[in-house]
Scaffold this active site. Structure first.
Site, PDB file in Angstrom:
ATOM      1  N   LYS A 141       0.802  -1.197   0.000  1.00  0.00           N
ATOM      2  CA  LYS A 141       0.000   0.000   0.000  1.00  0.00           C
ATOM      3  C   LYS A 141       0.847   1.265   0.000  1.00  0.00           C
ATOM      4  CE  LYS A 141      -3.230  -2.235   3.191  1.00  0.00           C
ATOM      5  NZ  LYS A 141      -3.742  -2.167   4.573  1.00  0.00           N
ATOM      6  N   GLY A 142       2.032   1.159   0.562  1.00  0.00           N
ATOM      7  CA  GLY A 142       2.831   2.345   0.874  1.00  0.00           C
ATOM      8  C   GLY A 142       3.077   3.306  -0.271  1.00  0.00           C
ATOM      9  N   ASP A 194       7.647   2.859  -2.293  1.00  0.00           N
ATOM     10  CA  ASP A 194       7.819   3.982  -1.358  1.00  0.00           C
ATOM     11  C   ASP A 194       9.188   3.954  -0.682  1.00  0.00           C
ATOM     12  OD1 ASP A 194       7.073   1.682  -0.040  1.00  0.00           O
ATOM     13  OD2 ASP A 194       5.855   2.670   1.467  1.00  0.00           O
ATOM     14  N   ASP A 215      14.426  -0.914   1.876  1.00  0.00           N
ATOM     15  CA  ASP A 215      15.077  -1.051   3.167  1.00  0.00           C
ATOM     16  C   ASP A 215      16.073  -2.216   3.057  1.00  0.00           C
ATOM     17  OD1 ASP A 215      15.314  -1.398   6.077  1.00  0.00           O
ATOM     18  OD2 ASP A 215      13.523  -0.177   6.189  1.00  0.00           O
ATOM     19  N   LYS A 229      17.136   3.363   1.825  1.00  0.00           N
ATOM     20  CA  LYS A 229      17.964   3.241   3.035  1.00  0.00           C
ATOM     21  C   LYS A 229      19.109   2.288   2.716  1.00  0.00           C
ATOM     22  CE  LYS A 229      14.472   3.175   6.671  1.00  0.00           C
ATOM     23  NZ  LYS A 229      13.895   2.245   7.668  1.00  0.00           N
ATOM     24  N   ASP A 267       3.713   3.424   6.872  1.00  0.00           N
ATOM     25  CA  ASP A 267       3.004   3.199   8.134  1.00  0.00           C
ATOM     26  C   ASP A 267       3.884   2.577   9.202  1.00  0.00           C
ATOM     27  OD1 ASP A 267       3.225   0.566   6.916  1.00  0.00           O
ATOM     28  OD2 ASP A 267       1.748  -0.106   8.380  1.00  0.00           O
TER      29      ASP A 267
HETATM   30  C1  PRP Z   1       7.252  -1.847   3.021  1.00  0.00           C
HETATM   31  C2  PRP Z   1       7.559  -0.958   1.824  1.00  0.00           C
HETATM   32  C3  PRP Z   1       8.354  -1.861   0.926  1.00  0.00           C
HETATM   33  C4  PRP Z   1       9.099  -2.754   1.885  1.00  0.00           C
HETATM   34  C5  PRP Z   1      10.517  -2.296   2.007  1.00  0.00           C
HETATM   35  O1  PRP Z   1       6.121  -2.614   2.729  1.00  0.00           O
HETATM   36  O2  PRP Z   1       6.402  -0.492   1.196  1.00  0.00           O
HETATM   37  O3  PRP Z   1       7.532  -2.636   0.086  1.00  0.00           O
HETATM   38  O4  PRP Z   1       8.412  -2.652   3.141  1.00  0.00           O
HETATM   39  O5  PRP Z   1      11.245  -3.091   2.889  1.00  0.00           O
HETATM   40  P1  PRP Z   1      12.380  -4.122   2.467  1.00  0.00           P
HETATM   41  O6  PRP Z   1      13.311  -3.455   1.498  1.00  0.00           O
HETATM   42  O7  PRP Z   1      13.052  -4.421   3.785  1.00  0.00           O
HETATM   43  O8  PRP Z   1      11.740  -5.348   1.912  1.00  0.00           O
HETATM   44  P2  PRP Z   1       5.171  -3.329   3.795  1.00  0.00           P
HETATM   45  O9  PRP Z   1       5.393  -4.799   3.756  1.00  0.00           O
HETATM   46  O10 PRP Z   1       5.312  -2.651   5.126  1.00  0.00           O
HETATM   47  O11 PRP Z   1       3.725  -3.072   3.192  1.00  0.00           O
HETATM   48  P3  PRP Z   1       2.912  -1.711   2.933  1.00  0.00           P
HETATM   49  O12 PRP Z   1       3.525  -1.027   1.739  1.00  0.00           O
HETATM   50  O13 PRP Z   1       1.530  -2.190   2.667  1.00  0.00           O
HETATM   51  O14 PRP Z   1       3.018  -0.860   4.175  1.00  0.00           O
END
Ligand code: PRP
Length: 172
Positions: free
Chosen positions: A40-41, A97, A100, A128, A156
């Site tokens: 969703k982000g 978004d 990480d 990051k 979020d």
């Molecule tokens: C978050 C963000 C990325 C991912 C990044 O998604 O939107 O997709 O984490 O992290 P990574 O590089 O460590 O994999 P999340 O799973 O929180 O879902 P969301 O977008 O619905 O909040």
């Protein structure tokens, strides 16, 4: 205690406009790429970015989940919603978004590659680099930030704070 502002609304608007200009210039006229918004982000960033892209572009969505309600990625990426468009032979721009650990993008990239996209690029609003567990480099990066947990502009913590219109550092 209040969360601390890291990137203001004005800084976001300026940078997203620059990214839109860059992406518009990089794609050949008539390429008609698909912007693939990773829910969703990335919803907020993708909507703003697309409004700053002047070439013809399609839009699709994929939803994945790696974090659940945790602060750290579980490393297991599940596809919750599949894209609807045929990606065969199409240019696809994955719009995220934040990158990480890199685990989510690695999996989404592989997944879209397997659907036959002809040219696959990635645009992330935040990066990051110090938090990487697997190597991944995005083609377009809005802001490179320190490995702090950030919220707002779609991001979020346990499904809260997505609607904050700027990027803040979580204070909890
Ligand atoms: C978050 C963000 C990325 C991912 C990044 O998604 O939107 O997709 O984490 O992290 P990574 O590089 O460590 O994999 P999340 O799973 O929180 O879902 P969301 O977008 O619905 O909040």
């Amino acid at each position: 205690m209040a969360h601390v502002t890291l990137i203001t609304k004005d800084q976001i608007a300026k940078r997203v406009a620059e990214m839109g200009r860059q992406i518009s210039a990089d794609y050949a006229a008539g390429a008609n790429p698909i912007a693939l918004c990773v829910l969703k982000g990335a919803m907020f960033f993708c909507a703003d970015l697309m409004r700053n892209i002047t070439i013809d572009m399609a839009l699709d969505f994929i939803q994945i989940s790696s974090y659940g309600n945790e602060k750290y990625s579980s490393g297991v990426v599940t596809v919750l919603k599949e894209p609807q468009l045929d990606m065969h032979g199409r240019a696809v721009l994955i719009v995220e978004d934040i990158i990480d650990s890199g685990l989510s993008m690695r999996e989404v990239f592989r997944y879209i590659e397997s659907r036959g996209a002809s040219m696959l690029r990635t645009a992330t609003f935040l990066d990051k680099p110090a938090a990487r567990k697997v190597e991944f480099r995005a083609d377009y990066v809005g802001f490179s930030i320190d490995p702090k947990f950030v919220i707002g502009y779609g991001l979020d913590y346990a499904e809260r704070y997505r609607n904050i219109p700027e990027i803040q550092v979580l204070n909890e």
